[in-house]
Design an enzyme around this catalytic site. Structure first.
Site, PDB file in Angstrom:
ATOM      1  N   ASP A   9      51.505  44.251  38.269  1.00 35.30           N
ATOM      2  CA  ASP A   9      51.626  45.356  37.324  1.00 35.30           C
ATOM      3  C   ASP A   9      52.673  46.323  37.894  1.00 35.30           C
ATOM      4  OD1 ASP A   9      50.366  46.858  39.292  1.00 35.30           O
ATOM      5  OD2 ASP A   9      48.721  47.557  38.017  1.00 35.30           O
ATOM      6  N   CYS A  65      48.825  44.281  42.505  1.00 32.09           N
ATOM      7  CA  CYS A  65      48.721  45.557  41.799  1.00 32.09           C
ATOM      8  C   CYS A  65      48.593  46.639  42.862  1.00 32.09           C
ATOM      9  CB  CYS A  65      47.573  45.566  40.778  1.00 32.09           C
ATOM     10  SG  CYS A  65      45.903  45.458  41.447  1.00 32.09           S
ATOM     11  N   THR A  67      46.021  48.104  44.225  1.00 33.36           N
ATOM     12  CA  THR A  67      44.998  47.782  45.224  1.00 33.36           C
ATOM     13  C   THR A  67      44.799  46.292  45.438  1.00 33.36           C
ATOM     14  OG1 THR A  67      43.327  47.744  43.495  1.00 33.36           O
ATOM     15  CG2 THR A  67      43.658  49.853  44.628  1.00 33.36           C
ATOM     16  N   HIS A  98      38.549  28.287  54.347  1.00 29.90           N
ATOM     17  CA  HIS A  98      37.168  28.172  53.882  1.00 29.90           C
ATOM     18  C   HIS A  98      37.015  28.143  52.361  1.00 29.90           C
ATOM     19  CE1 HIS A  98      35.330  29.877  57.875  1.00 29.90           C
ATOM     20  NE2 HIS A  98      36.207  28.908  58.074  1.00 29.90           N
ATOM     21  N   ASN A  99      37.829  28.916  51.650  1.00 29.30           N
ATOM     22  CA  ASN A  99      37.664  29.035  50.190  1.00 29.30           C
ATOM     23  C   ASN A  99      38.686  28.221  49.409  1.00 29.30           C
ATOM     24  OD1 ASN A  99      37.534  32.422  51.131  1.00 29.30           O
ATOM     25  ND2 ASN A  99      35.689  31.240  50.680  1.00 29.30           N
ATOM     26  N   HIS A 133      32.951  22.962  53.632  1.00 28.77           N
ATOM     27  CA  HIS A 133      33.336  23.954  52.625  1.00 28.77           C
ATOM     28  C   HIS A 133      33.456  23.361  51.220  1.00 28.77           C
ATOM     29  CE1 HIS A 133      33.968  26.682  55.907  1.00 28.77           C
ATOM     30  NE2 HIS A 133      34.828  25.848  56.467  1.00 28.77           N
TER      31      HIS A 133
HETATM   32  C1  RB5 Z   1      47.432  51.165  38.294  1.00 27.18           C
HETATM   33  O1  RB5 Z   1      47.592  52.535  38.387  1.00 27.18           O
HETATM   34  C2  RB5 Z   1      46.318  50.691  39.205  1.00 27.18           C
HETATM   35  O2  RB5 Z   1      45.087  51.039  38.665  1.00 27.18           O
HETATM   36  C3  RB5 Z   1      46.416  49.201  39.412  1.00 27.18           C
HETATM   37  O3  RB5 Z   1      47.649  48.881  39.978  1.00 27.18           O
HETATM   38  C4  RB5 Z   1      45.387  48.564  40.322  1.00 27.18           C
HETATM   39  O4  RB5 Z   1      45.290  49.204  41.538  1.00 27.18           O
HETATM   40  C5  RB5 Z   1      44.080  48.305  39.702  1.00 27.18           C
HETATM   41  O5  RB5 Z   1      43.168  47.703  40.290  1.00 27.18           O
END
Ligand code: RB5
Length: 141
Positions: A9, A65, A67, A98-99, A133
């Site tokens: 994103d 993204c 996070t 493992h996964n 596994h």
């Molecule tokens: C976008 O602002 C943010 O929410 C997205 O990149 C992500 O971290 C969501 O999990």
């Protein structure tokens, strides 16, 4: 040369471009976007990444993204996808061993560029261990 699907994103756009540049000599990429820093919704790009793997355009992929959480949740809604959000190389090694994770998720706002590159390197170069596994991985789908 391995083909890797890649998606992000707006929060992951810069890191996506940096990874493509860094690994250009070893990987080709199916880039399903997004392609700018303009605000978008991460579920759409997690879905596009999952579809590109399900369609056979690539065997493995990377989703990014802010996070790594939202886009990995989106990708993991497909039974064919085992996406692991990794913040260090140990997580990347263990999720391959493992996964048998087939998608690496990264949080661009949480980790530095060199750490991200090392995680990608480890994800690419670590083999699944199989054996005990297999039974557990089969239960994921
Ligand atoms: C976008 O602002 C943010 O929410 C997205 O990149 C992500 O971290 C969501 O999990």
């Amino acid at each position: 040369m391995e083909t890797l699907a890649i998606a992000c994103d707006h929060g992951g756009y810069d890191l996506k471009e940096a990874i493509k540049e860094r690994f250009a000599d070893r990987l080709s990429f199916v880039d399903v976007g997004t392609n700018s820093r303009d605000s978008v919704d991460y579920p759409e790009f997690g879905q596009k990444l999952a579809q590109s793997i399900i369609n056979g355009e690539a065997e493995r992929g990377i989703v990014i993204c802010g996070t790594g959480i939202g886009i990995s949740i989106a990708a993991n809604r497909y039974k064919e996808i085992r996406a692991a959000n990794c913040t260090d190389v140990t997580m990347a090694r263990l999720t391959r061993q493992h996964n048998n994770a087939n998608v690496l998720a990264l949080g661009a706002r949480l980790i530095g560029l060199e750490v991200a590159f090392d995680i990608v390197e480890t994800f690419l170069n670590t083999e699944y261990e199989g054996g005990r596994h297999d039974r557990r991985v089969e239960k994921l789908s």
